[in-house]
Every structure is written in structure tokens, then in C-alpha cells.
Design an enzyme around this catalytic site. Structure first.
Site, PDB file in Angstrom:
ATOM      1  N   ASP A   4       0.827  -1.210   0.000  1.00 58.04           N
ATOM      2  CA  ASP A   4       0.000   0.000   0.000  1.00 58.04           C
ATOM      3  C   ASP A   4       0.861   1.260   0.000  1.00 58.04           C
ATOM      4  OD1 ASP A   4      -2.382  -1.284  -0.019  1.00 58.04           O
ATOM      5  OD2 ASP A   4      -2.709  -1.168   2.143  1.00 58.04           O
ATOM      6  N   LYS A  61      -2.995   4.326  -3.680  1.00 60.62           N
ATOM      7  CA  LYS A  61      -3.431   5.494  -4.433  1.00 60.62           C
ATOM      8  C   LYS A  61      -2.180   6.258  -4.845  1.00 60.62           C
ATOM      9  CE  LYS A  61      -7.061   8.795  -3.501  1.00 60.62           C
ATOM     10  NZ  LYS A  61      -8.048   9.100  -2.484  1.00 60.62           N
ATOM     11  N   MET A  83      -7.290   8.963  10.029  1.00 57.99           N
ATOM     12  CA  MET A  83      -7.981   9.522   8.857  1.00 57.99           C
ATOM     13  C   MET A  83      -8.923  10.656   9.262  1.00 57.99           C
ATOM     14  SD  MET A  83      -8.710   5.949   6.833  1.00 57.99           S
ATOM     15  CE  MET A  83      -9.001   4.901   8.248  1.00 57.99           C
TER      16      MET A  83
END
Ligand code: SAH
Length: 280
Positions: free
Chosen positions: A47, A68, A183
Site C-alpha cells: 500500500d 493510491k 484519517m
């Protein structure tokens, strides 16, 4: 494994997926099981939060990025799981490497479930989570007998990206002396307002630590009432871990990284409790 201490290290068999935590960044926070896995893997599916230095420990393995990148949307969770299944069925030793701990806000539970549902044998290697180690690197103990007897780990947004609607923020505000938010930057305004509305003091200390455990680590100290505005002003880079509660004051005496660089502690007794008791 010749270079690990003598122990019955598990052998990575072909066709298996090992779901492994890489810790919050600093490669020194890998577990020995993670190192054992890196040394044997044929392919590492990693990741965005996995530090490059850690991949260097698996020089022989194919590296597949599953995060991402460059503003592009992250690959769908389903696609990642299917890729893992495909690789395992091709007889590879598949190391699924995730930031922090795979089972802490990391979708590791979902991936593991899908693998098991497809008959793929798995091993889980826990990692050191950012909500504990990231704060420790900022000099904040998530528990301290003079501060808190509870700590709550929450995520700032749910699977849809919205502020976590299912969370009982009132209950958390009342019941948990220290709140660690993963987050949390996107919805920090809303989260802080909810905690204050539920009775938390707007002057309560808040720390926001970014890129924790790496050289670029940065921490701002602020308060519940001003944290969202202060975070915007400080132009913080993700990832960020947020700590709400009086544990943040302990930084004044425990900011060990700054002390290692020669800074004196700011305050030897930030809670004003006097000398620590000598008893256990
Ligand atoms: N499984 C991971 C968490 C994944 S969710 C773990 O156990 O740590 C991603 C969030 O983790 C980020 O948005 C941030 O809140 C936190 N995080 C992960 N690594 C971090 C780091 N090095 N510094 C600060 N926060 C981090």
C-alpha cells in the site's frame, strides 16, 4: 532465515498469502515475522503507506503497488483481493504488506475474509499501529496512570468517505479520556464540534502528528476549539494521526526525539502532580 535469531521461523509455502503489517513508517518498527516474510516472498503487494525502505528488504520479490498514487483513485478493494487470489493460485508466495497493523482501519479483515472464502490459506502478521507508535514517536503515551484509564481509536471517515455517521460521538466524548483519530483531517472541523457539543472542553489539548516515525515527522499542538483552523494554517501533509486529551501534555516531558537532538524537556511535570510516587 540465516540472519534472524534462532527460532522456528515459519516457512512461506507457495500458494499462501501472508497479510502483514509494515508498521507506521520507520523500517525499524517491522516485526521479525515481517522480516522473515519479506525474505521469502515471491511477490509483495503493498500500500501507499508502506515506506520504500521496507521494500528494500525483499530485493528478490516482484513488487506490486496497490495504493493510491498521483491523484488517481485507489484500486478497488475487490480488485486487490482478486489479484491476491490470482497470484496465490499461480503458486506464488504472496506477501500483502499494509501500513501499520493490517487489522486496524486497514481493510485487512476484509481481504483476509475474501481470501478464506476463496480457499486461499493465510497467515496474519500483526504490525505496529500508527495510533500507538506514531504518538509514541511524538512523545505521547496513549495511556498514563495520571491521565487516562481508557483510550478510544476511531476513524474520521467511513467506507463512503463521509464523516463516520455510525459513531456515537457523545458516548466517546463522555466515556474516553483520550481519543486517537485515524484519517481524521478531512472532517476535523465536524469531529471537534461534535466532541465540544458533547461536553469536551474547547481548551483540551490536541496533537496532530504527520508522517510519524519518519524523518519528516512533524507535530502541532493545538486545542479542540482551534485544531481544525490550526491544521489548515499549518499546511500539514498526510498521513496524520490526531490525539485528543491530556496525554498530549506529556509531550512536554517526553518529546524524546527532540531531546535526542539536544533540546531540553520543556516541563518536567506537565500535569503538576509533583514528584512521581515511588511506590509501584
Ligand atoms: N493500518 C494502519 C492505519 C491505516 S488507515 C495502522 O494500523 O496504522 C490510514 C491512517 O493511518 C492515516 O490516515 C493516518 O491517520 C494513520 N497513519 C498511518 N501511518 C501514519 C504515519 N506514519 N503518521 C501519521 N499517521 C499515520
Amino acid at each position: 532465515m540465516t540472519d534472524l535469531p534462532r527460532h522456528d521461523w515459519p516457512r512461506f509455502e507457495p500458494g499462501w498469502v501472508w497479510l502483514c503489517g509494515a508498521g507506521p513508517g520507520d523500517p525499524g518498527l517491522l516485526t521479525l515475522h515481517a522480516l522473515n516474510a519479506l525474505r521469502q516472498a515471491d511477490v509483495v503487494v503493498y500500500d501507499a503507506l508502506v515506506h520504500d525502505g521496507i521494500l528494500d528488504w525483499a530485493p528478490g520479490a516482484e513488487q506490486v503497488f496497490a495504493g493510491k498514487r498521483g491523484g488517481k483513485p485507489s484500486p478497488k478493494q475487490r480488485d486487490i483481493s482478486l489479484r491476491l487470489i490470482e497470484l496465490a493460485r499461480a503458486g506464488r508466495r504472496v506477501l500483502r504488506l499494509k501500513g501499520g497493523d493490517p487489522f486496524v482501519f486497514g481493510r485487512g479483515g476484509e481481504e483476509a475474509q475474501t481470501l478464506v472464502q476463496h480457499g486461499i490459506p493465510i497467515r496474519v502478521i500483526p504490525g505496529i499501529t500508527a495510533g500507538i507508535a506514531g504518538l509514541a514517536y511524538a512523545g505521547i503515551p496513549v495511556t498514563h496512570r495520571d491521565v487516562n484509564q481508557s483510550v478510544t481509536f476511531v476513524t474520521g471517515h467511513d467506507a463512503t468517505g463521509n464523516q463516520t455517521a455510525s459513531l456515537d460521538w457523545d458516548g466517546i466524548a463522555r466515556g474516553s479520556q483520550v481519543i486517537v483519530i485515524y484519517m481524521g483531517m478531512k472532517h476535523l472541523d465536524g469531529i471537534a464540534s461534535k466532541l465540544i457539543a458533547a461536553g469536551r472542553d474547547p481548551a483540551e489539548p490536541v496533537a496532530i502528528t504527520t508522517t510519524a516515525t519518519l524523518d519528516a515527522q512533524r507535530t502541532i499542538e493545538t486545542t479542540l476549539g482551534t485544531c481544525a483552523a490550526d491544521a489548515r494554517d499549518a499546511d500539514l501533509e498526510p498521513p496524520a494521526i490526531i490525539c485528543v486529551g491530556h496525554a498530549v501534555a506529556m509531550r512536554q516531558v517526553l518529546e524524546w526525539r527532540a531531546m535526542a537532538g539536544g533540546d531540553p524537556p520543556r516541563n518536567l511535570d506537565p500535569l503538576g502532580r509533583g514528584r512521581p510516587a515511588q511506590s509501584a
